[in-house]
Scaffold this motif. Sequence first.
Motif, PDB file in Angstrom:
ATOM      1  N   PRO A 265      -8.608   5.089  -5.551  1.00 25.19           N
ATOM      2  CA  PRO A 265      -7.246   5.426  -5.130  1.00 25.19           C
ATOM      3  C   PRO A 265      -6.541   6.406  -6.063  1.00 25.19           C
ATOM      4  CG  PRO A 265      -7.638   3.098  -4.831  1.00 25.19           C
ATOM      5  CD  PRO A 265      -8.842   3.637  -5.538  1.00 25.19           C
ATOM      6  N   GLU A 266      -6.142   7.526  -5.497  1.00 27.33           N
ATOM      7  CA  GLU A 266      -5.360   8.564  -6.163  1.00 27.33           C
ATOM      8  C   GLU A 266      -6.056   9.175  -7.376  1.00 27.33           C
ATOM      9  OE1 GLU A 266      -2.808   9.241  -4.264  1.00 27.33           O
ATOM     10  OE2 GLU A 266      -3.374   7.467  -3.122  1.00 27.33           O
TER      11      GLU A 266
ATOM     12  N   ARG B 283       1.807   9.418   4.808  1.00 23.15           N
ATOM     13  CA  ARG B 283       0.806   9.374   5.882  1.00 23.15           C
ATOM     14  C   ARG B 283       1.222   8.430   7.004  1.00 23.15           C
ATOM     15  NH1 ARG B 283      -5.452   9.540   4.692  1.00 23.15           N
ATOM     16  NH2 ARG B 283      -5.271  10.839   6.541  1.00 23.15           N
ATOM     17  N   TRP B 284       1.978   7.383   6.646  1.00 21.84           N
ATOM     18  CA  TRP B 284       2.371   6.392   7.648  1.00 21.84           C
ATOM     19  C   TRP B 284       3.730   6.681   8.281  1.00 21.84           C
ATOM     20  CZ3 TRP B 284      -0.285   2.475   9.919  1.00 21.84           C
ATOM     21  CH2 TRP B 284      -1.529   2.146   9.362  1.00 21.84           C
TER      22      TRP B 284
ATOM     23  N   ARG C  73       1.875   9.426  -1.366  1.00 20.53           N
ATOM     24  CA  ARG C  73       0.996  10.075  -0.395  1.00 20.53           C
ATOM     25  C   ARG C  73       0.744   9.174   0.806  1.00 20.53           C
ATOM     26  NH1 ARG C  73      -4.097   9.779   1.083  1.00 20.53           N
ATOM     27  NH2 ARG C  73      -4.476   8.126  -0.439  1.00 20.53           N
ATOM     28  N   ILE C  74       0.453   7.894   0.529  1.00 26.50           N
ATOM     29  CA  ILE C  74       0.206   6.945   1.618  1.00 26.50           C
ATOM     30  C   ILE C  74       1.482   6.692   2.400  1.00 26.50           C
ATOM     31  CG2 ILE C  74      -0.479   4.575   2.140  1.00 26.50           C
ATOM     32  CD1 ILE C  74      -2.361   4.690  -0.269  1.00 26.50           C
TER      33      ILE C  74
ATOM     34  N   THR D  48       0.811  -1.217   0.000  1.00 24.13           N
ATOM     35  CA  THR D  48       0.000   0.000   0.000  1.00 24.13           C
ATOM     36  C   THR D  48       0.847   1.270   0.000  1.00 24.13           C
ATOM     37  OG1 THR D  48      -1.770  -1.192   1.130  1.00 24.13           O
ATOM     38  CG2 THR D  48      -1.896   1.199   1.124  1.00 24.13           C
ATOM     39  N   PRO D  49       1.823   1.438   0.916  1.00 20.64           N
ATOM     40  CA  PRO D  49       2.645   2.659   0.855  1.00 20.64           C
ATOM     41  C   PRO D  49       3.583   2.706  -0.346  1.00 20.64           C
ATOM     42  CG  PRO D  49       3.383   1.219   2.625  1.00 20.64           C
ATOM     43  CD  PRO D  49       2.109   0.645   2.121  1.00 20.64           C
TER      44      PRO D  49
ATOM     45  N   TRP E 188      -7.415   4.312   6.759  1.00 20.40           N
ATOM     46  CA  TRP E 188      -6.534   5.451   7.014  1.00 20.40           C
ATOM     47  C   TRP E 188      -5.657   5.746   5.801  1.00 20.40           C
ATOM     48  CZ3 TRP E 188      -5.498   9.636   9.639  1.00 20.40           C
ATOM     49  CH2 TRP E 188      -4.204  10.168   9.606  1.00 20.40           C
ATOM     50  N   SER E 189      -5.188   4.707   5.133  1.00 17.78           N
ATOM     51  CA  SER E 189      -4.300   4.886   3.985  1.00 17.78           C
ATOM     52  C   SER E 189      -4.992   5.609   2.839  1.00 17.78           C
ATOM     53  CB  SER E 189      -3.788   3.526   3.501  1.00 17.78           C
ATOM     54  OG  SER E 189      -2.990   2.901   4.479  1.00 17.78           O
ATOM     55  N   PHE E 190      -6.235   5.234   2.549  1.00 18.53           N
ATOM     56  CA  PHE E 190      -6.882   5.733   1.337  1.00 18.53           C
ATOM     57  C   PHE E 190      -7.690   7.006   1.552  1.00 18.53           C
ATOM     58  CE2 PHE E 190      -6.187   1.262   0.136  1.00 18.53           C
ATOM     59  CZ  PHE E 190      -5.451   1.483  -1.019  1.00 18.53           C
TER      60      PHE E 190
ATOM     61  N   SER F  33       1.879   4.316  -3.379  1.00 18.70           N
ATOM     62  CA  SER F  33       1.508   5.731  -3.354  1.00 18.70           C
ATOM     63  C   SER F  33       2.434   6.517  -2.432  1.00 18.70           C
ATOM     64  CB  SER F  33       0.053   5.883  -2.876  1.00 18.70           C
ATOM     65  OG  SER F  33      -0.242   7.225  -2.567  1.00 18.70           O
TER      66      SER F  33
END
Length: 337
Positions: free
Chosen positions: A287-288, A220-221, A216-217, A210-211, A279-281, A214
């Motif tokens: 997505p995106e 975020r983490w 962006r993701i 997931t990260p 939280w990721s999306f 993206s």
Amino acid sequence: MTPFLDPELLPVAFAALMALSVLAYVVLDGFDLGVGLLLNATAEEAERDRMIASIGPFWDANETWLVLGVGLLLVAFPIAHGAILTALYLPVAVMLAGLILRGVAFEFRAKAASVMGKRRWDHTFFAGSLLASLAQGWMLGRYVLGFAEGWAAQGFAALSAVGLAAGYAFIGACWLIWRTEGALQRQSVAWARATLWLLGAGILAVSVATPIASPRILARWFEMPNLVLLAPLPATTFVLLLGLHHLLKHLPLQNDALETLPFWGATGLFVLSFTGLAWSFFPYIVPEQLTLWQAAAAPESLTIILAGALFVLPVIALYTLLAWKIFGGKAADLRYD
């Protein structure tokens, strides 16, 4: 109709309702899909009868949550519905075929006049469960990578399909630990032990991909202070996996309360994983590509739909709880015909 919520909050409210519906579906239909995946793992007809009886009062109602989630996506986020279904039309068709096979097999199995006839419907129920589980896992993998194309993306989708099927088999085995006894319960413990770390590997794969998919993701983490604030989520997941591993080594025990723990632990793993994905999306629904606000219907339409959803959701929750209350206990006491 004048919106009774801030128009900026309406898409978030619908996203929360849709997320709740999807999570409820994954947990509730997940355990009966898992039982279907395990159905061919025993050669004993009496044990297969007990497995089917354990999900008999629940499986049909569990699928209502899927209908609700997809319905909310269609009416509240029509642009996103079109984009997602266009990208996933083939696995969606496969999933629907699997769910139809399950429904047909369940009903015809109960009417089979011979052992061989019943066995054929057992195979059909397993096939439908497998198709639906793999299709849902494939869709998850495609969604996580933002519907990217290429062999790597397809390979990850296949890995995700196997991981989700293993997750369903695990929660199905945990359900059987709770709802059965004797030899079948001991076999269910073995199934749960065999699938626990496959589920863990699937969670790890999605968490890593997931990260990577993206920037962006990734930010975020791993940017401060989120890195510290979110650390309890993966840590709790790992501790729960270890706790379930330890618990399953000591089951079965003559303690009904402990027999329920694997199922609730499996539910916890699904909830934690779903929370991480949400939280990721957020705030993207595609997505995106599309945010909640870009994909949402008009505020007036959302207001009318929200009024209906706030009526329907408690009704579904109440009859789900009622079924659990009425048909509680071991599968020996259940009836599916």
